[in-house]
Design an enzyme around this catalytic site. Structure first.
Site, PDB file in Angstrom:
ATOM      1  N   CYS B  88       0.848  -1.155   0.101  1.00 22.80           N
ATOM      2  CA  CYS B  88       0.182   0.218   0.106  1.00 22.80           C
ATOM      3  C   CYS B  88       0.958   1.214   0.052  1.00 22.80           C
ATOM      4  O   CYS B  88       0.307   2.354  -0.067  1.00 22.80           O
ATOM      5  CB  CYS B  88      -0.956  -0.008   1.249  1.00 22.80           C
ATOM      6  N   HIS B 106      -5.917   1.958   6.168  1.00 25.13           N
ATOM      7  CA  HIS B 106      -6.452   1.112   5.352  1.00 25.13           C
ATOM      8  C   HIS B 106      -7.034  -0.165   6.191  1.00 25.13           C
ATOM      9  O   HIS B 106      -6.127  -0.795   6.856  1.00 25.13           O
ATOM     10  CB  HIS B 106      -5.413   0.660   4.444  1.00 25.13           C
ATOM     11  N   HIS B 108      -9.602  -3.901   5.919  1.00 16.95           N
ATOM     12  CA  HIS B 108     -10.390  -4.751   5.236  1.00 16.95           C
ATOM     13  C   HIS B 108     -11.799  -5.049   5.980  1.00 16.95           C
ATOM     14  O   HIS B 108     -12.546  -5.976   5.863  1.00 16.95           O
ATOM     15  CB  HIS B 108      -9.449  -6.297   5.379  1.00 16.95           C
ATOM     16  N   GLU B 129     -27.438  11.431  11.418  1.00 18.61           N
ATOM     17  CA  GLU B 129     -26.650  12.172  12.048  1.00 18.61           C
ATOM     18  C   GLU B 129     -25.139  12.057  12.023  1.00 18.61           C
ATOM     19  O   GLU B 129     -24.318  13.126  11.924  1.00 18.61           O
ATOM     20  CB  GLU B 129     -27.147  12.268  13.585  1.00 18.61           C
ATOM     21  N   HIS B 191     -12.431  -5.697  -1.385  1.00 17.01           N
ATOM     22  CA  HIS B 191     -11.134  -5.520  -0.654  1.00 17.01           C
ATOM     23  C   HIS B 191     -11.260  -4.825   0.585  1.00 17.01           C
ATOM     24  O   HIS B 191     -11.023  -5.421   1.741  1.00 17.01           O
ATOM     25  CB  HIS B 191     -10.236  -4.867  -1.833  1.00 17.01           C
TER      26      HIS B 191
END
Lengths: 243, 243, 243, 243
Positions: B88, B106, B108, B129, B191
């Site tokens: 990443c 990040h 999953h 809200e 993903h």
């Protein structure tokens, strides 16, 4: 060397400590409540098998509750007082001997039980990033390293029928080793799952990734989406309720 | 200055400590089990990027497992032994460079994966809200502060297609930056999700609020209610089962 | 007496400590993630109102983050640096002044949001043991003690419409006090819930019991059973899938 | 011997400590929120009954909050200040006297409440590995040990109707003892469950296993599968949504 010295260590990574830590963690995942499930680790230095006992509360286990077996003779080097060996022991040993496992995890995961009701002979899921945590069975010829499944692959885990006693599963397990030489897991219908790996770290990662994928598959089923459907085909299957 | 001095600090707010604390917390949210997911923080003082490595158990990470990258040269100032950089990394760097991010998360998240199956190009939810936790992209001309979405707004988060390797997502990510200049998140189909913010605190808040909204959207879908339906229109969509 | 002395105490039951402890606990219930929700307690000795601030991570709050308000003048006795007062403050004060509350809890509970989508003007559930945790509004004339709802009663909690800003909810809240003089809670549609009680212990118990009942009502709805259906009538409503 | 000496012990296995530890654990299972539920243990040495009080927050209980009753005279040996005895007390005593119980657990488990809505007079589930944690009522004539249910058996737990006050359940409970002499649990419709065993460890294991099985039964029902359907018959019942 006293027998207790086999299980007493100040190293949190020692199999006797690690089995207890992970059983406590797995208890909170609803994977081994009510004394269900178990873990076995082969000691990387001595090759001895460390095995959680039968019938104890898995979140309360201490190192002194563990059985230790000699990997060559398959005789117990240590038998804890008043405890029975796990009925899974022959299955753990089969994974060590036929799959070269370094550790085996057995859970009563509800995701595994539900998937065993939804699927026939194989649990199948495709095109999900988390699949990449599972080995493909192929090895990189240059580096010698295991190659994981790719995002575009289908993960297939065999499902075997449950029997009255866990040790009766041995024949089905051995057959599965033949039929699925690269699988790192077997689901037992209406029972749970066995997951193994070359180390306890790998076995734990495989087990977590597979449980995540089984959980996702159940959710996909509830939405009407086949867990192994092609990318872009999902929308066809979703029960349209609004529009 | 030794390389380890980059990651050793007694300050719990130091990026190296915070990444480990949050990864442990996110693990228990089922956001980064099986080594999935990751976090990167730009050190507010040095501008160095701190990045969780690839393939480790995220709940067990130590500061010494972290990669540190110089933000100007994009060269590693610190590479931990035996660990691989996260795939990443180019995506994290793109968020720093093109979105002025101070941190990127990040996960999953299964809510993200399920929403990516239910929605086409955008995840949309309106009139809840919790939406007010997300920035609108507009800035108050007097105070210079970010203006959040209002209760009556629709939150739209772009969904991009997954690729075989995470670094291949970079083109789609850059396109998304063009098309959705104000979004603080991108969902990757089948993903997970990437969420960023000007600080790690903001990124964490955005990620929590978005996950809450995705979880709610899945529940609304299960009840037959479109997550972006108008206030007062819900009852039309509910599958009437009793009356 | 320094202003900080208002919030520093070694007593875990002091409002400043209790608000932080409960916010941390409620965060893990998914009731106040993403800075949502809040708690206010009236100090039983001084009558001062202690109020969680706006926009902070609720699981990380310290006593020094709290606002303290004089209950008679409604002026702040303590304003923490760099923090904004909660937009819920007028609502909390209204509960203190018009309902004689000792504490008010506000959450973004997903069960409350979903129930606000399923029900019109009132959340209703009947004939569940947990209802007995909620006061009926009646008082025993001999002992002076509050009489709880009975198992055979129906719990009805009013639902009001959400507004752009939380302080705009004040008129609806005051109307609800008129219309439902005995309710200890108000659900805000697509937003969450406010729950109060004579003490923080009671408010916490009411909030837990109501959330349990809302969770159960959503599950009953999913099975096709009206949450306020008569005992013995359930089977009529269950979608028969097998027989 | 002061009365407090009955509940103060440094042994974590002492009933007074164990009740508090388990109530805290059960609170986090959503089994005794809002002051619901309770636990009683017969002290293995003195035969005294230790009983959690009525109306307290179960996760915050201390040993000094416990009632202690003489098992022969059924008079209280210790009554904590300002606390009321649990309305379940006569039910706990009935389990001790008529079932030879060593401990009784009472929860407001949502799985129990939902199963009481789905099933008529009995909760039934068959052919699930976890069933083997529950005793069959038969005893091995040679070893004198309790024989558990087998994988091929059906677990049946009686369901009784709830009443306005818990002590009014006593007649139904005694009838159930007659009709189901071997059951270790009774579900109370729209209320929860009572589970007992010869020791607190066994009662806890039975309660966990039964809750796991009730959770699974609800999931099976949602998929259209009767929880007591024969092995291999599941596929007939699954709502086919894709093919």
């Amino acid at each position: 060397m006293s027998l207790d010295s086999l299980v007493y260590s100040t190293d949190p990574r020692h199999p006797a400590n690690l089995i207890c830590t992970l059983c406590r963690q797995f208890f909170h995942n609803n994977w081994c409540t009510g004394t269900g499930g178990g873990i076995s680790i082969k000691h990387p230095e001595t090759d001895n098998y460390f095995i959680a006992p039968s019938g104890v509360q898995k979140e309360l286990m201490d190192p002194e509750d563990l059985f230790v077996m000699d990997s060559r003779t398959q005789e117990y080097l240590r038998v804890p007082n008043n405890l029975k060996p796990s009925a899974c022991t022959p299955l753990f040993v089969a994974c060590y001997q036929h799959r070269n496992a370094g550790a085996v995890i057995h859970t009563h995961s509800q995701n595994a039980v539900i998937c065993s009701l939804l699927f026939d002979d194989e649990f199948r899921i495709a095109n999900i990033e988390q699949i990449k945590a599972i080995p493909s069975g192929k090895v990189d010829s240059q580096t010698g390293k295991a190659i994981p499944l790719s995002f575009y692959d289908t993960l297939a885990i065999p499902i075997i029928e449950n029997m009255a006693h866990e040790d009766q599963l041995i024949d089905s397990l051995l057959e599965t080793f033949e039929k699925y030489p690269h699988t790192c897991a077997v689901i037992v219908r209406r029972h749970g799952i066995f997951v193994w790996g070359p180390t306890i770290d790998k076995a734990k990662i495989f087990n977590e990734a597979i449980d995540y994928l089984m959980e996702l598959a159940v959710k996909m089923h509830q939405l009407g989406i086949p867990p192994d459907c092609a990318i872009g085909e999902e929308k066809k299957f979703i029960t349209k309720r609004f529009e």
